[in-house]
Design an enzyme around this catalytic site. Structure first.
Site, mmCIF file in Angstrom:
data_model
loop_
_atom_site.group_PDB
_atom_site.id
_atom_site.type_symbol
_atom_site.label_atom_id
_atom_site.label_comp_id
_atom_site.label_asym_id
_atom_site.label_seq_id
_atom_site.Cartn_x
_atom_site.Cartn_y
_atom_site.Cartn_z
ATOM 1 N N LEU A 257 0.815 -1.209 0.000
ATOM 2 C CA LEU A 257 0.000 0.000 0.000
ATOM 3 C C LEU A 257 0.850 1.262 0.000
ATOM 4 O O LEU A 257 0.312 2.371 -0.036
ATOM 5 C CB LEU A 257 -0.918 0.002 1.233
ATOM 6 C CG LEU A 257 -1.957 -1.113 1.292
ATOM 7 C CD1 LEU A 257 -2.766 -1.013 2.571
ATOM 8 C CD2 LEU A 257 -2.865 -1.077 0.074
ATOM 9 N N LYS A 305 16.382 -5.307 3.679
ATOM 10 C CA LYS A 305 16.584 -4.432 4.835
ATOM 11 C C LYS A 305 17.965 -4.588 5.474
ATOM 12 O O LYS A 305 18.469 -3.641 6.083
ATOM 13 C CB LYS A 305 15.507 -4.702 5.890
ATOM 14 C CG LYS A 305 14.143 -4.150 5.566
ATOM 15 C CD LYS A 305 13.208 -4.338 6.752
ATOM 16 C CE LYS A 305 11.904 -3.596 6.573
ATOM 17 N NZ LYS A 305 11.060 -3.642 7.784
ATOM 18 N N ASP A 341 10.461 2.033 11.285
ATOM 19 C CA ASP A 341 9.582 1.077 11.966
ATOM 20 C C ASP A 341 9.545 1.356 13.462
ATOM 21 O O ASP A 341 8.503 1.189 14.108
ATOM 22 C CB ASP A 341 10.063 -0.354 11.727
ATOM 23 C CG ASP A 341 9.806 -0.827 10.300
ATOM 24 O OD1 ASP A 341 8.881 -0.283 9.658
ATOM 25 O OD2 ASP A 341 10.523 -1.729 9.836
ATOM 26 N N GLY A 367 11.127 -9.551 13.324
ATOM 27 C CA GLY A 367 11.636 -8.222 13.019
ATOM 28 C C GLY A 367 10.816 -7.104 13.623
ATOM 29 O O GLY A 367 11.369 -6.124 14.143
ATOM 30 N N TYR A 450 -2.108 -4.761 9.851
ATOM 31 C CA TYR A 450 -2.997 -3.697 9.372
ATOM 32 C C TYR A 450 -3.909 -4.129 8.230
ATOM 33 O O TYR A 450 -4.738 -3.329 7.777
ATOM 34 C CB TYR A 450 -2.188 -2.463 8.954
ATOM 35 C CG TYR A 450 -1.231 -2.649 7.810
ATOM 36 C CD1 TYR A 450 -1.659 -2.522 6.487
ATOM 37 C CD2 TYR A 450 0.108 -2.940 8.046
ATOM 38 C CE1 TYR A 450 -0.777 -2.693 5.435
ATOM 39 C CE2 TYR A 450 0.995 -3.105 6.998
ATOM 40 C CZ TYR A 450 0.546 -2.980 5.697
ATOM 41 O OH TYR A 450 1.428 -3.144 4.656
#
Length: 505
Positions: A257, A305, A341, A367, A450
């Site tokens: 998204l 990452k 984050d 994570g 989410y």
């Protein structure tokens, strides 16, 4: 060769740079619904069993809608279309489409090779300019030879459409556009999700136009995006050489998204910027794309990452502590790396209760749990870790200097907040619930999942009377921090959150 019946300049003035491809028995109703937003329509006549039967409807439609600019296509089955007739029958149908009012007709290179230049002249004689097209539905071979194949036929426009199985193949198409798109007579894009950047940026690099699908309908080619997505989300027709490019990179990202959220943010902030999906797990490939397109900033997802860390010129404390980076900013010195984050979790929780000396239970030890552990520990909270595998919780707890707890010991504790960092509640996730209703002994429950917005654990927490924080708040908060790092401006938080909620509805 006679002068082209429509020029690049007149096409852009009359129709713009986005063409909506309509197909199937409802193609004319789809075209009518599209016209208020886009006057440039491709009619895929090969998408119905009897293309010739559609010609009277096409004539009537164009008579009733003189504002439309129309392309007629009747691609044969061996070359990716649905028409089972001969090359000559294809030309006869397209000639009738031209006389019905189509300003452009599209034929395959293979048809021209079979019938010769006379076929093109027949189409021009009926009033249409000719697009000579080539498609590859499997990958991206050398593209220059395909352009050379078209040269003897002197088409009015050339169209090259391979499939991008990698970002490197998408760049191959961009390079071809840079070399051959200067005269405005080349149409080029790559099919497939990894070709999205070519559909959005193609006109910037010289493609005469790009294709979109009508609203609420599947596209006529893999990777085609909807008209509203191209027009309003990516603002494709406003992209110029001055437009700043940002992106999300990782694998997989097809459901991300982030493009919706950040493109909405750029539009709300009136910034000349676009945000693209770059799907890859190969860091070298990503770095090549970033360099070639001059990407100004990135959202980094798994599995990049950690592999990006050696390429950072500078990094914030969260990156150094977590050894993961989810945000890049391109600077004169190189990449600056950030981990948003951590504030994405701390920020929403901090708005719900003061964190100093609070007692917080974190479910999970992956994570997301690491971000919660280190961020909340540094904010002064007392952290307890509960994980399905106790050894993993114990290892993370030892590293961070916090507590690991076994599930059977939960009844002896009451917490100020509980955070779910496990995948439980995600769509299609089948793992067992990490906590039961009677174990939710806390004031606040924060679910980092989410999608969906309303998770099973949020529902349980509400039933227990807890104050709940949905995962959308974490997703938006980390996006807000990314926007600030990239632009140096305050972020349009409400617009960003609304865009995410609408996408998830």
């Amino acid at each position: 060769m006679p002068a082209p019946l429509i020029t690049p300049e007149s096409l852009h003035q009359r129709a713009g740079r986005i063409c909506v491809a309509v197909s199937g028995p409802e193609m004319f109703s789809l075209a009518a619904a599209t016209l208020p937003d886009c006057r440039f329509i491709e009619f895929r006549l090969d998408s119905v069993p009897d293309p010739a039967s559609q010609l009277p409807h096409l004539r009537q439609f164009l008579a009733e809608h003189p504002e439309a600019t129309a392309v007629a296509t009747c691609r044969r089955q061996p070359y990716g279309g649905g028409f089972h007739g001969t090359a000559q029958q294809e030309i006869e149908i397209l000639a009738e489409a031209a006389s019905a009012g189509c300003q452009l007709v599209d034929i395959e290179t293979e048809t021209a090779e079979e019938l010769g230049t006379a076929a093109l002249e027949q189409l021009r004689a009926n009033g249409a300019a000719v697009i000579l097209s080539w498609h590859d539905f499997q990958g991206t071979p050398a593209l220059e030879p395909e352009l050379d194949r078209m040269t003897p036929f002197a088409p009015d426009f050339r169209k090259i459409v391979p499939t991008a199985t990698t970002l490197t193949e998408a760049l191959q198409l961009i390079d071809m556009l840079k070399t051959h798109g200067g005269n405005g007579r080349l149409i080029a894009m790559s099919m497939g999700f990894r070709g999205t950047l070519t559909r959005v940026l193609g006109p910037r690099f010289g493609s005469l136009f790009t294709f979109a699908s009508p609203e609420g309908n599947a596209g006529t080619a893999p990777g085609q995006v909807s008209l509203s997505t191209l027009q309003h989300l990516y603002r494709a027709e406003a992209i110029t050489a001055e437009t700043s490019i940002y992106a999300v990179a990782g694998l997989p990202i097809t459901g991300s998204l982030s493009p919706r959220m950040h493109n909405t943010a750029f539009r709300a902030a009136k910034l000349d910027a676009v945000y693209l999906p770059l799907e890859t797990d190969a860091l070298a490939e990503l770095l090549a794309v970033v360099a070639r397109l001059n990407v100004r900033g990135l959202s980094i997802t798994m599995p990049l990452k950690e592999t990006i860390l050696p390429h950072l010129a500078v990094s914030d404390a969260a990156v150094q502590q977590m050894q993961t980076c989810n945000t890049l900013v391109k600077t004169a010195e190189g990449f600056a790396g950030y981990n948003t984050d951590v504030p994405g979790i701390v920020g929403p929780l901090q708005r719900a209760l003061p964190l100093a000396n609070t007692k917080i239970l974190i479910l999970g030890a992956g994570g997301a749990a690491r971000a919660a552990v280190f961020g909340l520990r540094d904010a002064g909270a007392h952290i307890y870790l509960l994980n399905r595998t106790y050894a993993r919780a114990e290892a993370l707890a030892a590293e961070a200097g916090v507590h690991a707890i076994r599930r059977e010991d939960l009844s002896a504790h009451t917490f100020d907040a509980i955070i779910n960092s496990t995948p439980y509640g995600m769509r299609n996730q089948t793992m067992e619930a990490p906590i039961a209703a009677e174990e939710m002994r806390a004031k606040v429950f924060f679910d980092l999942v989410y999608n969906p917005v309303e998770t099973p654990l949020l529902q349980l927490a509400r039933q227990n009377g807890l104050h709940v924080i949905p995962g959308v708040e974490m997703f938006v908060e980390q996006g807000v921090r990314q926007f600030i790092h990239w632009t140096g401006q305050s972020a349009p938080r409400e617009a960003m959150q609304q865009s995410v909620l609408e996408a998830l509805a």
